[in-house]
Design a protein around this motif. Structure first.
Motif, PDB file in Angstrom:
ATOM      1  N   GLU A  32       9.733   0.159  -3.182  1.00 29.97           N
ATOM      2  CA  GLU A  32      10.423   0.568  -4.402  1.00 29.97           C
ATOM      3  C   GLU A  32      10.765  -0.638  -5.285  1.00 29.97           C
ATOM      4  O   GLU A  32      10.762  -0.532  -6.524  1.00 29.97           O
ATOM      5  CB  GLU A  32      11.681   1.370  -4.066  1.00 29.97           C
ATOM      6  CG  GLU A  32      12.723   0.641  -3.232  1.00 29.97           C
ATOM      7  CD  GLU A  32      12.508   0.717  -1.744  1.00 29.97           C
ATOM      8  OE1 GLU A  32      13.471   0.410  -1.003  1.00 29.97           O
ATOM      9  OE2 GLU A  32      11.388   1.087  -1.306  1.00 29.97           O
ATOM     10  N   GLU A  33      11.051  -1.789  -4.680  1.00 30.10           N
ATOM     11  CA  GLU A  33      11.321  -2.984  -5.477  1.00 30.10           C
ATOM     12  C   GLU A  33      10.033  -3.483  -6.128  1.00 30.10           C
ATOM     13  O   GLU A  33      10.025  -3.901  -7.294  1.00 30.10           O
ATOM     14  CB  GLU A  33      11.959  -4.076  -4.621  1.00 30.10           C
ATOM     15  CG  GLU A  33      13.374  -3.725  -4.181  1.00 30.10           C
ATOM     16  CD  GLU A  33      14.060  -4.858  -3.437  1.00 30.10           C
ATOM     17  OE1 GLU A  33      13.611  -6.021  -3.527  1.00 30.10           O
ATOM     18  OE2 GLU A  33      15.074  -4.579  -2.753  1.00 30.10           O
ATOM     19  N   LEU A  86      15.865  -7.490  -6.620  1.00 26.98           N
ATOM     20  CA  LEU A  86      14.469  -7.695  -6.242  1.00 26.98           C
ATOM     21  C   LEU A  86      14.361  -8.726  -5.118  1.00 26.98           C
ATOM     22  O   LEU A  86      13.375  -9.463  -5.016  1.00 26.98           O
ATOM     23  CB  LEU A  86      13.645  -8.150  -7.455  1.00 26.98           C
ATOM     24  CG  LEU A  86      13.625  -7.203  -8.656  1.00 26.98           C
ATOM     25  CD1 LEU A  86      12.824  -7.814  -9.797  1.00 26.98           C
ATOM     26  CD2 LEU A  86      13.065  -5.831  -8.267  1.00 26.98           C
ATOM     27  N   ASP A  87      15.372  -8.762  -4.267  1.00 30.39           N
ATOM     28  CA  ASP A  87      15.428  -9.787  -3.221  1.00 30.39           C
ATOM     29  C   ASP A  87      14.207  -9.764  -2.313  1.00 30.39           C
ATOM     30  O   ASP A  87      13.732 -10.816  -1.871  1.00 30.39           O
ATOM     31  CB  ASP A  87      16.688  -9.614  -2.375  1.00 30.39           C
ATOM     32  CG  ASP A  87      17.962  -9.910  -3.158  1.00 30.39           C
ATOM     33  OD1 ASP A  87      17.867 -10.489  -4.256  1.00 30.39           O
ATOM     34  OD2 ASP A  87      19.044  -9.557  -2.668  1.00 30.39           O
ATOM     35  N   SER A  88      13.696  -8.585  -2.015  1.00 31.82           N
ATOM     36  CA  SER A  88      12.578  -8.514  -1.073  1.00 31.82           C
ATOM     37  C   SER A  88      11.281  -9.036  -1.688  1.00 31.82           C
ATOM     38  O   SER A  88      10.380  -9.474  -0.963  1.00 31.82           O
ATOM     39  CB  SER A  88      12.380  -7.068  -0.586  1.00 31.82           C
ATOM     40  OG  SER A  88      11.723  -6.267  -1.542  1.00 31.82           O
ATOM     41  N   LEU A 144       6.291  -3.854 -10.980  1.00 30.89           N
ATOM     42  CA  LEU A 144       5.043  -3.436 -11.617  1.00 30.89           C
ATOM     43  C   LEU A 144       5.308  -2.591 -12.858  1.00 30.89           C
ATOM     44  O   LEU A 144       4.590  -2.705 -13.867  1.00 30.89           O
ATOM     45  CB  LEU A 144       4.183  -2.679 -10.611  1.00 30.89           C
ATOM     46  CG  LEU A 144       3.645  -3.539  -9.459  1.00 30.89           C
ATOM     47  CD1 LEU A 144       3.005  -2.661  -8.390  1.00 30.89           C
ATOM     48  CD2 LEU A 144       2.649  -4.572  -9.964  1.00 30.89           C
ATOM     49  N   ASP A 145       6.324  -1.747 -12.813  1.00 32.34           N
ATOM     50  CA  ASP A 145       6.673  -0.955 -13.996  1.00 32.34           C
ATOM     51  C   ASP A 145       7.056  -1.872 -15.157  1.00 32.34           C
ATOM     52  O   ASP A 145       6.632  -1.661 -16.303  1.00 32.34           O
ATOM     53  CB  ASP A 145       7.820   0.001 -13.680  1.00 32.34           C
ATOM     54  CG  ASP A 145       7.404   1.154 -12.785  1.00 32.34           C
ATOM     55  OD1 ASP A 145       6.190   1.361 -12.605  1.00 32.34           O
ATOM     56  OD2 ASP A 145       8.297   1.848 -12.255  1.00 32.34           O
ATOM     57  N   PHE A 146       7.872  -2.878 -14.899  1.00 33.89           N
ATOM     58  CA  PHE A 146       8.250  -3.840 -15.928  1.00 33.89           C
ATOM     59  C   PHE A 146       7.014  -4.572 -16.445  1.00 33.89           C
ATOM     60  O   PHE A 146       6.853  -4.776 -17.660  1.00 33.89           O
ATOM     61  CB  PHE A 146       9.248  -4.844 -15.346  1.00 33.89           C
ATOM     62  CG  PHE A 146       9.737  -5.876 -16.336  1.00 33.89           C
ATOM     63  CD1 PHE A 146      10.902  -5.678 -17.057  1.00 33.89           C
ATOM     64  CD2 PHE A 146       9.025  -7.043 -16.542  1.00 33.89           C
ATOM     65  CE1 PHE A 146      11.346  -6.627 -17.975  1.00 33.89           C
ATOM     66  CE2 PHE A 146       9.452  -7.997 -17.456  1.00 33.89           C
ATOM     67  CZ  PHE A 146      10.622  -7.795 -18.172  1.00 33.89           C
ATOM     68  N   LEU A 173       0.808  -1.212   0.000  1.00 36.07           N
ATOM     69  CA  LEU A 173       0.000   0.000   0.000  1.00 36.07           C
ATOM     70  C   LEU A 173       0.846   1.270   0.000  1.00 36.07           C
ATOM     71  O   LEU A 173       0.354   2.353  -0.308  1.00 36.07           O
ATOM     72  CB  LEU A 173      -0.939  -0.005   1.216  1.00 36.07           C
ATOM     73  CG  LEU A 173      -2.120  -0.969   1.107  1.00 36.07           C
ATOM     74  CD1 LEU A 173      -2.814  -1.121   2.454  1.00 36.07           C
ATOM     75  CD2 LEU A 173      -3.106  -0.505   0.046  1.00 36.07           C
ATOM     76  N   CYS A 174       2.122   1.138   0.331  1.00 34.52           N
ATOM     77  CA  CYS A 174       3.043   2.282   0.252  1.00 34.52           C
ATOM     78  C   CYS A 174       3.679   2.419  -1.129  1.00 34.52           C
ATOM     79  O   CYS A 174       4.407   3.392  -1.368  1.00 34.52           O
ATOM     80  CB  CYS A 174       4.148   2.125   1.292  1.00 34.52           C
ATOM     81  SG  CYS A 174       3.635   2.458   2.984  1.00 34.52           S
ATOM     82  N   CYS A 175       3.436   1.458  -2.007  1.00 34.52           N
ATOM     83  CA  CYS A 175       4.062   1.465  -3.326  1.00 34.52           C
ATOM     84  C   CYS A 175       3.344   2.452  -4.250  1.00 34.52           C
ATOM     85  O   CYS A 175       2.114   2.422  -4.369  1.00 34.52           O
ATOM     86  CB  CYS A 175       4.016   0.051  -3.916  1.00 34.52           C
ATOM     87  SG  CYS A 175       4.655  -0.077  -5.596  1.00 34.52           S
ATOM     88  N   ARG A 176       4.100   3.282  -4.927  1.00 29.68           N
ATOM     89  CA  ARG A 176       3.513   4.329  -5.781  1.00 29.68           C
ATOM     90  C   ARG A 176       2.690   3.782  -6.924  1.00 29.68           C
ATOM     91  O   ARG A 176       1.802   4.458  -7.454  1.00 29.68           O
ATOM     92  CB  ARG A 176       4.622   5.219  -6.344  1.00 29.68           C
ATOM     93  CG  ARG A 176       5.647   4.460  -7.195  1.00 29.68           C
ATOM     94  CD  ARG A 176       6.629   5.371  -7.891  1.00 29.68           C
ATOM     95  NE  ARG A 176       7.708   4.632  -8.523  1.00 29.68           N
ATOM     96  CZ  ARG A 176       7.595   3.971  -9.669  1.00 29.68           C
ATOM     97  NH1 ARG A 176       6.430   3.953 -10.309  1.00 29.68           N
ATOM     98  NH2 ARG A 176       8.631   3.323 -10.174  1.00 29.68           N
ATOM     99  N   ALA A 177       2.962   2.553  -7.364  1.00 25.30           N
ATOM    100  CA  ALA A 177       2.262   1.979  -8.506  1.00 25.30           C
ATOM    101  C   ALA A 177       0.972   1.261  -8.125  1.00 25.30           C
ATOM    102  O   ALA A 177       0.227   0.817  -9.000  1.00 25.30           O
ATOM    103  CB  ALA A 177       3.183   1.003  -9.252  1.00 25.30           C
ATOM    104  N   VAL A 178       0.705   1.153  -6.827  1.00 28.61           N
ATOM    105  CA  VAL A 178      -0.434   0.367  -6.348  1.00 28.61           C
ATOM    106  C   VAL A 178      -1.623   1.265  -6.041  1.00 28.61           C
ATOM    107  O   VAL A 178      -1.505   2.250  -5.309  1.00 28.61           O
ATOM    108  CB  VAL A 178      -0.044  -0.439  -5.100  1.00 28.61           C
ATOM    109  CG1 VAL A 178      -1.263  -1.117  -4.467  1.00 28.61           C
ATOM    110  CG2 VAL A 178       1.010  -1.483  -5.465  1.00 28.61           C
TER     111      VAL A 178
END
Length: 228
Positions: free
Chosen positions: A129-130, A190-192, A135-137, A59-64
């Motif tokens: 951010e990861e 993208l480890d997380s 999501l951008d990809f 929910l903190c992700c800018r793309a969500v």
């Protein structure tokens, strides 16, 4: 953006376009393999903490745009709704893939043109951010996925607007998603997103990456035993 336990983590950026579907078993049955390391009393609490940290980060992700949790556990549903997620019951009650498809239908009943993605509920080290990079990809392809840290399972699967999710989670799902035509995201860093937690060893690796506050709070007083 920092998060503290109890904070509602809803993304206030209206530009996010992705709806995420997060499936969660009833806590009494969740993370059975972790009981060996954490103990049966702590195991369900850790399962919920993993989900809380996963949903908070998403929910903190800018793309969500939003997060839908599919669960039949009322306590877990209430805790995740308090973070800003929408919860739906697992009406099919026919396993993980049916639950995910049900969640996607719930999203698209409200927003038919939604881009959707399934995200595991056991990613306590997830970094917004990861996830945004993933999501951008994914925006450039009909379907994409991210394999787990072992390269056997799957932690993320996306479907562009107008595309079916077609999940085949469970067991060697990486091979299944490859065979279904989904594009694997193999970018470094993208480890997380890859670090799901099923065992004590997995939890140690997640802790080394840096987990969210819910998992950190429970893990502070335990030292998971090595899996045998």
């Amino acid at each position: 953006m920092t998060r503290t336990e109890g904070e509602i983590a809803t993304n206030t950026d209206p530009t996010g376009s992705w709806s995420l579907v997060v499936p969660l078993k009833p806590l009494a049955r969740a993370k059975s393999r972790l009981g060996r390391a954490a103990g049966e009393d702590l195991r369900p609490r850790l399962a919920l903490a993993f989900a809380q940290d996963t949903v908070s980060a998403a929910l903190c992700c800018r793309a969500v745009r939003d997060v839908v949790v599919v669960t039949d556990d009322p306590a877990a549903g209430a805790a995740l709704a308090a973070l800003g997620a929408r919860t739906v019951a697992d009406a099919p009650a026919a396993g993980l893939n049916a639950a995910l498809e049900h969640g996607v239908r719930s999203v698209r009943a409200r927003r038919p043109g939604a881009a959707v993605a399934a995200l595991n509920a056991d990613l306590p080290a997830l970094r917004p951010e990861e996830l945004a990079r993933v999501l951008d990809f994914s925006s450039a392809f009909p379907r994409t996925f991210v394999s787990d840290a072992q390269g056997i399972g799957t932690t993320f699967l996306s479907a562009a607007p107008g595309t079916e999710l077609r999940p085949v989670f469970g067991g060697p799902s990486r091979a299944g998603h490859l065979a279904s035509g989904a594009v694997e995201i193999t970018a470094p860093g993208l480890d997380s997103v890859r670090r799901d937690v099923d065992t004590g060893d997995d939890l140690r690796e997640a802790l080394a990456l840096g987990v969210g506050p819910y998992t950190a709070g429970l893990s502070a007083s335990m030292a998971p035993a090595a899996d045998r």
